[in-house]
Design a protein around this motif. Structure first.
Motif, mmCIF file in Angstrom:
data_model
loop_
_atom_site.group_PDB
_atom_site.id
_atom_site.type_symbol
_atom_site.label_atom_id
_atom_site.label_comp_id
_atom_site.label_asym_id
_atom_site.label_seq_id
_atom_site.Cartn_x
_atom_site.Cartn_y
_atom_site.Cartn_z
ATOM 1 N N ALA A 181 -46.360 -85.624 46.469
ATOM 2 C CA ALA A 181 -45.644 -86.775 47.036
ATOM 3 C C ALA A 181 -44.378 -87.072 46.242
ATOM 4 C CB ALA A 181 -46.559 -87.999 47.071
ATOM 5 N N GLU A 182 -44.456 -86.998 44.919
ATOM 6 C CA GLU A 182 -43.268 -87.230 44.092
ATOM 7 C C GLU A 182 -42.210 -86.160 44.352
ATOM 8 O OE1 GLU A 182 -44.866 -89.353 40.026
ATOM 9 O OE2 GLU A 182 -45.399 -87.228 40.343
ATOM 10 N N ARG A 183 -42.638 -84.908 44.432
ATOM 11 C CA ARG A 183 -41.690 -83.815 44.701
ATOM 12 C C ARG A 183 -41.000 -84.018 46.052
ATOM 13 N NH1 ARG A 183 -42.453 -79.486 41.180
ATOM 14 N NH2 ARG A 183 -44.500 -79.515 40.225
ATOM 15 N N ASN A 184 -41.783 -84.356 47.068
ATOM 16 C CA ASN A 184 -41.198 -84.555 48.397
ATOM 17 C C ASN A 184 -40.169 -85.682 48.387
ATOM 18 O OD1 ASN A 184 -42.675 -82.484 49.555
ATOM 19 N ND2 ASN A 184 -44.336 -83.833 50.204
ATOM 20 N N ARG A 185 -40.490 -86.771 47.722
ATOM 21 C CA ARG A 185 -39.553 -87.900 47.644
ATOM 22 C C ARG A 185 -38.314 -87.489 46.856
ATOM 23 N NH1 ARG A 185 -38.843 -92.177 44.106
ATOM 24 N NH2 ARG A 185 -40.708 -91.677 42.929
ATOM 25 N N PHE A 186 -38.504 -86.808 45.731
ATOM 26 C CA PHE A 186 -37.374 -86.355 44.927
ATOM 27 C C PHE A 186 -36.499 -85.360 45.700
ATOM 28 C CE2 PHE A 186 -39.476 -87.105 40.496
ATOM 29 C CZ PHE A 186 -39.313 -88.472 40.652
ATOM 30 N N ASP A 187 -37.129 -84.457 46.462
ATOM 31 C CA ASP A 187 -36.362 -83.482 47.253
ATOM 32 C C ASP A 187 -35.457 -84.198 48.249
ATOM 33 O OD1 ASP A 187 -37.651 -81.473 45.853
ATOM 34 O OD2 ASP A 187 -39.059 -81.013 47.482
ATOM 35 N N ASP A 188 -35.990 -85.224 48.915
ATOM 36 C CA ASP A 188 -35.167 -85.997 49.853
ATOM 37 C C ASP A 188 -33.996 -86.658 49.144
ATOM 38 O OD1 ASP A 188 -36.834 -85.321 51.958
ATOM 39 O OD2 ASP A 188 -37.944 -87.218 51.925
ATOM 40 N N ALA A 234 -44.476 -71.930 41.699
ATOM 41 C CA ALA A 234 -45.335 -71.989 40.512
ATOM 42 C C ALA A 234 -44.612 -72.602 39.306
ATOM 43 C CB ALA A 234 -45.844 -70.589 40.154
ATOM 44 N N HIS A 235 -43.268 -72.559 39.311
ATOM 45 C CA HIS A 235 -42.482 -73.156 38.234
ATOM 46 C C HIS A 235 -42.091 -74.595 38.544
ATOM 47 C CE1 HIS A 235 -40.955 -69.012 36.603
ATOM 48 N NE2 HIS A 235 -42.264 -69.151 36.515
ATOM 49 N N GLY A 236 -42.427 -75.053 39.761
ATOM 50 C CA GLY A 236 -42.084 -76.420 40.148
ATOM 51 C C GLY A 236 -40.597 -76.630 40.359
ATOM 52 N N GLU A 237 -39.873 -75.568 40.688
ATOM 53 C CA GLU A 237 -38.429 -75.691 40.881
ATOM 54 C C GLU A 237 -38.117 -76.454 42.167
ATOM 55 O OE1 GLU A 237 -36.618 -71.746 38.749
ATOM 56 O OE2 GLU A 237 -37.354 -71.507 40.802
ATOM 57 N N ASP A 258 -17.640 -69.370 46.152
ATOM 58 C CA ASP A 258 -17.081 -70.719 46.100
ATOM 59 C C ASP A 258 -18.011 -71.690 45.376
ATOM 60 O OD1 ASP A 258 -14.742 -70.142 47.656
ATOM 61 O OD2 ASP A 258 -16.014 -70.145 49.442
ATOM 62 N N MET A 259 -19.306 -71.366 45.353
ATOM 63 C CA MET A 259 -20.285 -72.235 44.708
ATOM 64 C C MET A 259 -21.445 -71.398 44.209
ATOM 65 S SD MET A 259 -22.585 -75.313 46.370
ATOM 66 C CE MET A 259 -21.543 -76.702 45.997
ATOM 67 N N VAL A 260 -21.995 -71.814 43.069
ATOM 68 C CA VAL A 260 -23.233 -71.238 42.567
ATOM 69 C C VAL A 260 -24.184 -72.396 42.291
ATOM 70 C CG1 VAL A 260 -24.371 -69.881 40.762
ATOM 71 C CG2 VAL A 260 -22.047 -69.271 41.494
ATOM 72 N N ILE A 261 -25.363 -72.336 42.890
ATOM 73 C CA ILE A 261 -26.424 -73.289 42.581
ATOM 74 C C ILE A 261 -27.253 -72.639 41.480
ATOM 75 C CG2 ILE A 261 -28.385 -74.612 43.454
ATOM 76 C CD1 ILE A 261 -27.050 -74.393 46.254
ATOM 77 N N VAL A 262 -27.179 -73.222 40.297
ATOM 78 C CA VAL A 262 -27.702 -72.604 39.089
ATOM 79 C C VAL A 262 -29.084 -73.166 38.763
ATOM 80 C CG1 VAL A 262 -27.196 -72.101 36.669
ATOM 81 C CG2 VAL A 262 -25.314 -72.497 38.259
ATOM 82 N N PRO A 263 -30.091 -72.312 38.567
ATOM 83 C CA PRO A 263 -31.408 -72.822 38.185
ATOM 84 C C PRO A 263 -31.376 -73.400 36.775
ATOM 85 C CG PRO A 263 -31.400 -70.431 38.098
ATOM 86 C CD PRO A 263 -30.063 -70.849 38.642
ATOM 87 N N LEU A 264 -32.197 -74.405 36.554
ATOM 88 C CA LEU A 264 -32.246 -75.014 35.228
ATOM 89 C C LEU A 264 -33.579 -75.713 35.022
ATOM 90 C CD1 LEU A 264 -31.743 -78.363 35.607
ATOM 91 C CD2 LEU A 264 -29.465 -77.529 36.121
ATOM 92 N N SER A 306 -31.817 -81.175 39.511
ATOM 93 C CA SER A 306 -32.891 -81.434 38.562
ATOM 94 C C SER A 306 -33.682 -82.651 38.999
ATOM 95 C CB SER A 306 -32.305 -81.686 37.166
ATOM 96 O OG SER A 306 -33.332 -82.036 36.255
ATOM 97 N N TYR A 307 -34.982 -82.599 38.833
ATOM 98 C CA TYR A 307 -35.813 -83.765 39.107
ATOM 99 C C TYR A 307 -35.652 -84.848 38.037
ATOM 100 C CZ TYR A 307 -38.481 -81.155 42.661
ATOM 101 O OH TYR A 307 -38.874 -80.452 43.769
ATOM 102 N N PHE A 308 -35.049 -84.494 36.905
ATOM 103 C CA PHE A 308 -35.016 -85.398 35.759
ATOM 104 C C PHE A 308 -33.585 -85.664 35.298
ATOM 105 C CE2 PHE A 308 -38.867 -82.786 35.670
ATOM 106 C CZ PHE A 308 -39.790 -83.785 35.929
ATOM 107 N N GLU A 309 -33.412 -86.794 34.647
ATOM 108 C CA GLU A 309 -32.123 -87.207 34.125
ATOM 109 C C GLU A 309 -31.741 -86.336 32.920
ATOM 110 O OE1 GLU A 309 -30.054 -89.767 35.607
ATOM 111 O OE2 GLU A 309 -31.498 -89.047 37.096
ATOM 112 N N PRO A 310 -30.447 -86.344 32.539
ATOM 113 C CA PRO A 310 -30.000 -85.448 31.470
ATOM 114 C C PRO A 310 -30.447 -85.884 30.088
ATOM 115 C CG PRO A 310 -28.207 -86.865 32.162
ATOM 116 C CD PRO A 310 -29.346 -87.120 33.108
ATOM 117 N N LEU A 311 -30.500 -84.901 29.221
ATOM 118 C CA LEU A 311 -30.624 -85.155 27.789
ATOM 119 C C LEU A 311 -29.271 -85.656 27.294
ATOM 120 C CD1 LEU A 311 -32.328 -81.760 26.907
ATOM 121 C CD2 LEU A 311 -33.439 -84.005 26.850
#
Length: 189
Positions: free
Chosen positions: A20-27, A52-55, A119-125, A159-164
């Motif tokens: 549920a959290e992932r779905n809300r965050f994805d939206d 499996a990595h929760g990306e 023109d754009m790269v969506i970079v995993p992190l 990212s699901y989380f705020e920056p360091l």
């Protein structure tokens, strides 16, 4: 926080999220991405998220970009583990993936797109900091690739989380993001 500690911490945080959290965050990630004043994007390199990595799923973003430009060229990495590198492979509208020897979904065939044509790269992190530096999975594949992209190429993270505040061991060869979207904010660096 250094990269090794950030990898451990944010892997654990991602795994602790409920569906549920992932779905809300994805939206919320999609809404944040839609709020950007983007240039016209003709070609994008993205990645197939590993559940499996929760990306966060990148398909939400690429479908939105296709809505803006039905002729959008979408590419995904195909890894060369011997050389610790990858090529961007154009896949068409309905990509087919095979798992690599390391369990990463990759296109088995397609045309190679040169880094300078993107023109754009969506970079995993796993994490990022307030300066745009990111923590990836530790092999440097993306930093080497991004160094070859043109200066007009938009480097984006989600990212699901705020920056360091700061990744303490970011190095001279680390390539910072231009933007990063979280469920709460859009960061422009």
């Amino acid at each position: 926080m250094n990269k090794q500690a950030a990898r451990r911490h944010f892997r654990s945080l991602r795994q602790s999220l409920t569906s549920a959290e992932r779905n809300r965050f994805d939206d919320l990630l999609l809404i944040g991405f839609q709020s950007l004043d983007l240039p016209f994007i003709q070609s994008v390199l993205t990645y197939a998220a590993i559940d499996a990595h929760g990306e966060p799923p990148t398909g939400l973003i690429t479908r939105y970009l296709q809505f803006l430009n039905p002729e959008l060229q979408i590419a995904y990495p195909r890894t060369n583990w011997t050389e610790n590198s990858f090529d961007a492979i154009a896949t068409g509208d309905d990509p087919v993936f095979q798992l690599s020897e390391r369990g990463i979904p990759e296109p088995p065939e397609g045309e190679i797109v040169a880094p300078e044509e993107l023109d754009m790269v969506i970079v995993p992190l796993l994490a990022f900091d307030r300066h745009g530096y990111r923590v990836g999975y530790g092999k440097g594949f993306y930093d080497r690739y991004l160094a070859q992209c043109s200066s007009h190429c938009l480097l984006a993270g989600i990212s699901y989380f705020e920056p360091l505040d700061k990744i303490t061991d970011a190095g001279e060869f680390d390539v910072p993001l231009d933007i990063c979207i979280t469920p709460q904010n859009v960061y422009v660096f």
